[in-house]
Write a protein that holds these residues in place. Structure first.
Motif, mmCIF file in Angstrom:
data_model
loop_
_atom_site.group_PDB
_atom_site.id
_atom_site.type_symbol
_atom_site.label_atom_id
_atom_site.label_comp_id
_atom_site.label_asym_id
_atom_site.label_seq_id
_atom_site.Cartn_x
_atom_site.Cartn_y
_atom_site.Cartn_z
ATOM 1 N N ARG A 135 36.326 12.718 13.249
ATOM 2 C CA ARG A 135 35.338 11.918 12.527
ATOM 3 C C ARG A 135 34.812 12.700 11.334
ATOM 4 O O ARG A 135 34.463 13.876 11.447
ATOM 5 C CB ARG A 135 34.179 11.513 13.438
ATOM 6 C CG ARG A 135 33.066 10.778 12.680
ATOM 7 C CD ARG A 135 31.972 10.236 13.562
ATOM 8 N NE ARG A 135 30.851 9.769 12.757
ATOM 9 C CZ ARG A 135 29.756 9.182 13.236
ATOM 10 N NH1 ARG A 135 29.640 8.988 14.547
ATOM 11 N NH2 ARG A 135 28.790 8.799 12.422
ATOM 12 N N HIS B 249 33.663 7.805 20.066
ATOM 13 C CA HIS B 249 33.224 7.679 18.672
ATOM 14 C C HIS B 249 32.650 6.289 18.405
ATOM 15 O O HIS B 249 31.611 6.149 17.735
ATOM 16 C CB HIS B 249 34.401 7.926 17.730
ATOM 17 C CG HIS B 249 34.784 9.362 17.567
ATOM 18 N ND1 HIS B 249 33.903 10.322 17.095
ATOM 19 C CD2 HIS B 249 35.956 10.003 17.791
ATOM 20 C CE1 HIS B 249 34.518 11.491 17.030
ATOM 21 N NE2 HIS B 249 35.755 11.332 17.468
ATOM 22 N N GLU C 66 38.455 15.671 22.163
ATOM 23 C CA GLU C 66 37.629 15.352 21.012
ATOM 24 C C GLU C 66 38.358 15.570 19.689
ATOM 25 O O GLU C 66 37.937 15.063 18.655
ATOM 26 C CB GLU C 66 36.332 16.173 21.033
ATOM 27 C CG GLU C 66 36.514 17.673 21.002
ATOM 28 C CD GLU C 66 36.579 18.304 22.381
ATOM 29 O OE1 GLU C 66 36.305 19.505 22.489
ATOM 30 O OE2 GLU C 66 36.872 17.570 23.349
ATOM 31 N N LEU D 1 37.375 7.661 10.962
ATOM 32 C CA LEU D 1 37.992 8.098 12.210
ATOM 33 C C LEU D 1 39.486 8.263 11.961
ATOM 34 O O LEU D 1 40.144 7.327 11.502
ATOM 35 C CB LEU D 1 37.747 7.078 13.320
ATOM 36 C CG LEU D 1 36.288 6.741 13.631
ATOM 37 C CD1 LEU D 1 36.213 5.693 14.755
ATOM 38 C CD2 LEU D 1 35.497 7.972 14.012
#
Length: 246
Positions: A9, A40, A4, A18
């Motif tokens: 983000r 995302h 992640e 992003l």
């Protein structure tokens, strides 16, 4: 680094940014990064009411050196990377790729999925598939000629030569090129212009452009007539506000 964290983000002012976050590897695109990016994008597809534009950029001096050709990873599905780039291209919101430094091969394929390529003068673009004995699999052979024309695309693909930000703007690869010291300010101004307009219109325009890009004119005109989403819910408010300023 956890998956992640490979793509960060940040949301502000109706814009979701992003950021490719593998600077120590020149943001080389591995499977884990695509998994993070795809997650995302899946979320952004559902967030049309609070996200009016999406920016794709990168941390560090290199936007992306391209696909990670080192440690090979198994993708979660066949053609997963190509499908993720197509997901980026199909987002309902306008997508702006903000490119500085080198953006090569897989990185170029990624930003070709954006609606607008916003480049710094330091940006350098190249397709180096042939340097490594590879053939595109993420969309280069289809999206690049649609940006720059078939024969400029052939030149780029056959030579692997780099082109800078200003040349990219000149040949239509980049929509806009600005000095590096004005990059963030000019990007913010562009995003302000986009998000100040109707998000309903942006989504409708993008869908119509996408659905009709390969249609003959007559079919495209008919498609626009029958598939237009119509006026925005805030049309009256926008018109009233405009006339009220006169």
């Amino acid at each position: 680094m956890s998956d992640e964290m490979l793509v960060l983000r940040d949301d502000a002012g109706g814009v979701a940014t992003l950021t490719l976050n593998r600077p120590e590897k020149r943001n080389a695109l591995n499977v884990d990064m695509f998994v993070a990016l795809d997650a995302h994008l899946a979320a952004l597809e559902r967030e049309i009411d609070n996200v009016g534009a999406v920016v794709l950029r990168a941390k560090g001096p290199v936007f992306s050196a391209g696909a990670d050709l080192g440690k090979q990873q198994r993708a979660p599905a066949r053609n997963f990377q190509a499908k993720t780039i197509e997901r980026l291209a199909q987002l309902p919101q306008p997508v702006i790729a903000a490119v500085h430094g080198p953006c090569f091969t897989g990185g170029l394929e990624l930003v070709l999925g954006a609606d607008i390529i916003f480049a710094a003068e330091s940006a350098r673009f190249a397709d180096t598939h042939a340097k490594w004995g590879l053939v595109p699999g993420w969309g280069m052979s289809q999206r690049l000629p649609r940006r720059v024309g078939t024969y400029k695309a052939r030149e780029m693909m056959f030579t692997a030569r780099e082109i800078g930000g200003r040349m990219a703007e000149r040949v239509g690869l980049a929509n806009i090129c600005v000095p590096d010291d004005a990059f963030d300010a000019e990007l913010a101004a562009l995003l302000n212009d986009i998000t100040a307009l109707s998000w309903h219109s942006h989504r409708g325009n993008k869908r119509l452009l996408t659905e009709t890009q390969d249609l003959p004119l007559a079919q495209g005109l008919a498609h626009e007539s029958y598939r237009s989403p119509g006026i925005a819910p805030d049309f009256a408010q926008r018109v009233g506000s405009t006339f009220g300023q006169r």
